[in-house]
Design an enzyme around this catalytic site. Structure first.
Site, mmCIF file in Angstrom:
data_model
loop_
_atom_site.group_PDB
_atom_site.id
_atom_site.type_symbol
_atom_site.label_atom_id
_atom_site.label_comp_id
_atom_site.label_asym_id
_atom_site.label_seq_id
_atom_site.Cartn_x
_atom_site.Cartn_y
_atom_site.Cartn_z
ATOM 1 C CG HIS A 15 -58.256 31.763 -29.738
ATOM 2 N ND1 HIS A 15 -57.647 31.554 -28.530
ATOM 3 C CD2 HIS A 15 -59.041 32.877 -29.584
ATOM 4 C CE1 HIS A 15 -58.054 32.484 -27.664
ATOM 5 N NE2 HIS A 15 -58.881 33.300 -28.277
ATOM 6 C CG HIS A 60 -63.005 32.138 -26.137
ATOM 7 N ND1 HIS A 60 -63.655 33.339 -25.987
ATOM 8 C CD2 HIS A 60 -61.720 32.448 -26.420
ATOM 9 C CE1 HIS A 60 -62.808 34.332 -26.201
ATOM 10 N NE2 HIS A 60 -61.618 33.821 -26.465
ATOM 11 C CD GLU A 63 -60.068 33.078 -23.157
ATOM 12 O OE1 GLU A 63 -59.473 32.644 -24.148
ATOM 13 O OE2 GLU A 63 -60.198 34.290 -22.934
#
Ligand code: BGC
Length: 335
Positions: free
Chosen positions: A88, A161, A300
């Protein structure tokens, strides 16, 4: 903080820190409103936010193997925060941890968050201008639109998220939810959760959700991919006709006790279905609820993980002069 409401009483709150979606209140089949996303009641709760509850993730959502990639002959090194990988977007100034500029949308119920990710930030090349907007419609849709431009070629993968529990946040695990994922293939992972490069048919595996199935039905099967990820944490390749980059249905989730339904459509090529396997009692969220393992699931929408190191995967490289655009719609109903 921005609050979006519609004529059915649906209410979505989001804040400029991390572009975090704080709450999504939607009716159940009796009309009872409930908050269906995991989160905190105060800003402090999100600092830090190890599970990325509700946040925008980037510059590169999911993993980049060994925190490195080569682009146009140049090797880039990123900070590692997930064993040998970058997860991420890195460690410090990642999209979930920065303050975005918030601007209410004109002519719609929504907010646009903008952020300039500077050249070299977290090791990525190029000044990247990003805007992510959240719009709530009277058709009970949350529309998320992403747009980005850069002044140097860079990989980019943007996602949202949020962890959902359609029975209500904190209300037990999500194993009795039923899910359909519109994907005939997924990208299998190795022990570091990095795609091996294979596109494997889901048919005959516990990752076949082409017909609606209880999330918990096979989650602990002794299937290598589930063992490696401690449950579902996989990138599903959404079925679409070639050259069709429009909105397609990615997944539909149904929660039988409340009748709540979440439907996800996207222009993105894939969706990461993550069942909160790493939530481990360490997060105390809203109303003192302890978020245990599998108390929420994420859908996601994204490009494939580690694409910069897989030339065969759809490209994630954005170049100067181009505009990155993607759109994901979360639609809510109750049956
Ligand atoms: C990843 C998980 C990771 C989680 C972090 C998900 O997108 O797929 O492996 O643990 O994010 O909260």
């Amino acid at each position: 903080m921005y609050t979006l409401t519609n004529s059915h009483g649906v209410e979505i709150r989001a804040m400029n820190y991390g572009g975090i979606i704080l709450s999504i209140r939607v009716p159940d089949r009796k009309g009872q409103l409930g908050d269906i996303v995991l989160g905190h009641e105060t800003l402090e709760g999100y600092i830090p936010n190890p599970p990325y509850l509700g946040a925008i993730v980037g510059r590169y959502a999911n993993r980049i193997a060994n925190g490195t990639f080569t682009l146009d002959g140049k090797k880039y090194e990123l900070p590692k925060n997930d064993g040998p990988n970058t997860l991420h977007g890195g460690t410090t100034r990642t999209f979930d941890k920065v303050v975005w500029d918030g601007e209410p949308l004109k002519g719609a119920t929504g907010v646009a968050f903008s952020y300039l990710s500077k050249d070299g930030e977290e090791g990525f090349p190029g000044n990247l201008k990003v805007t992510v907007s959240y719009t709530l419609t009277d058709a009970d849709e949350l529309i998320i639109e992403y747009e980005a431009t850069t002044d140097k070629a860079t990989p980019i993968n943007l996602s949202q998220h949020s962890y959902f529990n359609l029975a209500g946040e904190g209300n037990g695990d999500i194993l009795n939810h039923e899910i359909m994922i519109n994907a005939d293939r997924f990208t299998p992972i190795d022990k570091n959760l990095i795609p091996t490069g294979e596109l494997r048919p889901v048919k005959g595996t516990p990752l076949d959700f082409t017909t609606s199935t209880r999330i918990g039905a096979r989650i602990d099967d002794n299937y290598e991919q589930l063992v490696l990820a401690h449950g579902y944490d996989h990138d599903f390749v959404i079925n679409r006709r070639s050259n069709d980059n429009g909105l397609v249905l990615a997944a539909r989730v149904y929660e039988p006790t409340t009748g709540r339904v979440l439907e996800v459509s996207t222009t993105q090529p894939a969706v990461q279905f993550y069942t909160g396997n790493f939530l481990d009692d360490s997060v105390t969220g809203k109303q003192g609820h302890v978020y245990k393992r599998r108390y929420g699931f994420c859908l996601e929408t994204q490009h494939f993980p580690d694409s910069p190191n897989h030339p065969d995967f759809p490209t994630t490289i954005l170049r100067p002069g181009e505009t990155f655009r993607s759109k994901t719609v979360f639609r809510f109903e109750a049956k």
